[in-house]
Design a protein around this motif. Structure first.
Motif, PDB file in Angstrom:
ATOM      1  N   ARG A  24     -46.536  62.415  33.718  1.00 19.66           N
ATOM      2  CA  ARG A  24     -45.959  61.095  33.444  1.00 19.66           C
ATOM      3  C   ARG A  24     -44.430  61.150  33.388  1.00 19.66           C
ATOM      4  NH1 ARG A  24     -49.960  57.481  29.744  1.00 19.66           N
ATOM      5  NH2 ARG A  24     -51.867  58.072  30.814  1.00 19.66           N
ATOM      6  N   GLY A  25     -43.874  61.956  34.267  1.00 17.69           N
ATOM      7  CA  GLY A  25     -42.421  62.048  34.388  1.00 17.69           C
ATOM      8  C   GLY A  25     -41.808  63.209  33.645  1.00 17.69           C
ATOM      9  N   ALA A  26     -42.545  63.830  32.717  1.00 15.91           N
ATOM     10  CA  ALA A  26     -41.985  64.908  31.893  1.00 15.91           C
ATOM     11  C   ALA A  26     -41.671  66.170  32.698  1.00 15.91           C
ATOM     12  CB  ALA A  26     -42.947  65.247  30.753  1.00 15.91           C
ATOM     13  N   ALA A  27     -42.377  66.406  33.792  1.00 14.13           N
ATOM     14  CA  ALA A  27     -42.175  67.634  34.582  1.00 14.13           C
ATOM     15  C   ALA A  27     -41.384  67.375  35.861  1.00 14.13           C
ATOM     16  CB  ALA A  27     -43.531  68.259  34.916  1.00 14.13           C
ATOM     17  N   GLU A  28     -40.733  66.217  35.957  1.00 20.05           N
ATOM     18  CA  GLU A  28     -39.997  65.891  37.167  1.00 20.05           C
ATOM     19  C   GLU A  28     -38.801  66.823  37.364  1.00 20.05           C
ATOM     20  OE1 GLU A  28     -40.551  61.391  38.479  1.00 20.05           O
ATOM     21  OE2 GLU A  28     -39.482  61.583  36.564  1.00 20.05           O
ATOM     22  N   VAL A  29     -38.502  67.073  38.633  1.00 19.19           N
ATOM     23  CA  VAL A  29     -37.350  67.878  39.007  1.00 19.19           C
ATOM     24  C   VAL A  29     -36.350  66.912  39.633  1.00 19.19           C
ATOM     25  CG1 VAL A  29     -36.545  69.815  40.401  1.00 19.19           C
ATOM     26  CG2 VAL A  29     -38.878  69.830  39.471  1.00 19.19           C
ATOM     27  N   PHE A  30     -35.153  66.848  39.055  1.00 22.09           N
ATOM     28  CA  PHE A  30     -34.172  65.881  39.522  1.00 22.09           C
ATOM     29  C   PHE A  30     -33.121  66.519  40.419  1.00 22.09           C
ATOM     30  CE2 PHE A  30     -35.753  64.047  35.538  1.00 22.09           C
ATOM     31  CZ  PHE A  30     -36.175  62.821  36.010  1.00 22.09           C
ATOM     32  N   TRP A  31     -32.672  65.729  41.365  1.00 21.47           N
ATOM     33  CA  TRP A  31     -31.591  66.137  42.250  1.00 21.47           C
ATOM     34  C   TRP A  31     -30.309  66.237  41.443  1.00 21.47           C
ATOM     35  CZ3 TRP A  31     -28.119  62.218  44.866  1.00 21.47           C
ATOM     36  CH2 TRP A  31     -27.208  62.835  45.736  1.00 21.47           C
ATOM     37  N   GLN A  32     -29.580  67.289  41.672  1.00 24.69           N
ATOM     38  CA  GLN A  32     -28.279  67.479  41.034  1.00 24.69           C
ATOM     39  C   GLN A  32     -27.228  67.412  42.127  1.00 24.69           C
ATOM     40  OE1 GLN A  32     -28.503  71.116  38.794  1.00 24.69           O
ATOM     41  NE2 GLN A  32     -30.337  70.441  37.721  1.00 24.69           N
ATOM     42  N   SER A  33     -26.623  66.284  42.260  1.00 26.26           N
ATOM     43  CA  SER A  33     -25.670  66.030  43.332  1.00 26.26           C
ATOM     44  C   SER A  33     -24.557  67.076  43.369  1.00 26.26           C
ATOM     45  CB  SER A  33     -25.045  64.631  43.135  1.00 26.26           C
ATOM     46  OG  SER A  33     -24.036  64.407  44.073  1.00 26.26           O
ATOM     47  N   GLY A  34     -24.424  67.729  44.508  1.00 25.63           N
ATOM     48  CA  GLY A  34     -23.361  68.696  44.710  1.00 25.63           C
ATOM     49  C   GLY A  34     -23.457  69.950  43.873  1.00 25.63           C
ATOM     50  N   ALA A  35     -24.596  70.237  43.289  1.00 32.06           N
ATOM     51  CA  ALA A  35     -24.739  71.350  42.351  1.00 32.06           C
ATOM     52  C   ALA A  35     -24.581  72.716  43.007  1.00 32.06           C
ATOM     53  CB  ALA A  35     -26.100  71.283  41.653  1.00 32.06           C
ATOM     54  N   THR A  36     -24.739  72.803  44.311  1.00 33.98           N
ATOM     55  CA  THR A  36     -24.672  74.113  44.952  1.00 33.98           C
ATOM     56  C   THR A  36     -23.394  74.313  45.767  1.00 33.98           C
ATOM     57  OG1 THR A  36     -25.875  73.308  46.877  1.00 33.98           O
ATOM     58  CG2 THR A  36     -27.184  74.250  45.081  1.00 33.98           C
ATOM     59  N   ARG A  37     -22.410  73.496  45.547  1.00 32.23           N
ATOM     60  CA  ARG A  37     -21.152  73.632  46.305  1.00 32.23           C
ATOM     61  C   ARG A  37     -20.348  74.808  45.823  1.00 32.23           C
ATOM     62  NH1 ARG A  37     -19.074  67.452  46.947  1.00 32.23           N
ATOM     63  NH2 ARG A  37     -20.932  66.751  47.993  1.00 32.23           N
TER      64      ARG A  37
END
Length: 189
Positions: free
Chosen positions: A176-189
């Motif tokens: 119910r959303g607790a295990a979602e993986v979110f995009w981290q904008s520019g996190a690997t630059r």
């Protein structure tokens, strides 16, 4: 005497197949591509359901969708010009049910704060895969209409709602959303 029920017909060996209307077309025809992508979506849902048995409500929704995808495949495999009494077609009621289920599942989820990466639980990852294949089916159906081959409105609307439903179902399958993986904008630059 043993009766053989052969699965092969050899009629497709030359690269042709028959639509539900009986019309012979190339296996690469746009209409075949469209209902083929619907079939792939259904197979992805079968894989996803291996991980949803413990979520009875979601699994029941997915089981119904799998059956409706056969309706949709039949709809796409029968050009509207060949419509006859008894032709299997997707209905507005099926589209509306998807909308209600989207709202139902979405109401149980936290608001989105970022783009969601496909992943988290196995069920969620499989549902995201089904969503992307469904989006391809939607593109193929649009391509079909742009080539002058009609697709009935309810069939196209069903595909559009289904991809939305699968997105929400994937979020729901992530605890119910607790295990979602979110995009981290520019996190690997």
């Amino acid at each position: 005497m043993v009766t053989l029920n052969r699965i092969y017909t050899r009629t497709g060996d030359g690269g042709l197949t028959r639509l539900a209307s009986g019309e012979q077309v190339s296996k690469a025809a746009l209409r075949v591509e469209a209902y083929g992508a619907v079939d792939e979506t259904n197979a992805c849902l079968g894989m996803a359901r291996l991980h949803t048995a413990s979520a009875a409500t979601l699994d029941a929704m997915l089981a119904r969708v799998q059956n409706e995808l056969f309706d949709l495949g039949a709809d796409l495999a029968t050009p509207p010009a060949r419509d006859e009494a008894g032709t299997l077609r997707v209905t507005e009621g099926q589209v509306e049910r998807l909308e209600r289920e989207i709202d139902e599942l979405n109401g149980l989820l936290p608001p989105l704060q970022s783009f969601v990466l496909p992943g988290g639980t196995p069920a969620s990852a499989a549902l995201h895969l089904a969503r992307t294949v469904c989006r391809r089916a939607e593109r193929e159906a649009v391509r079909l209409t742009e080539a002058g081959e009609p697709v009935r409105g309810p069939a196209l609307r069903y595909l559009t709602r289904l991809s939305d439903f699968l997105f929400v179902a994937a979020r729901f399958a992530n605890d119910r959303g607790a295990a979602e993986v979110f995009w981290q904008s520019g996190a690997t630059r």
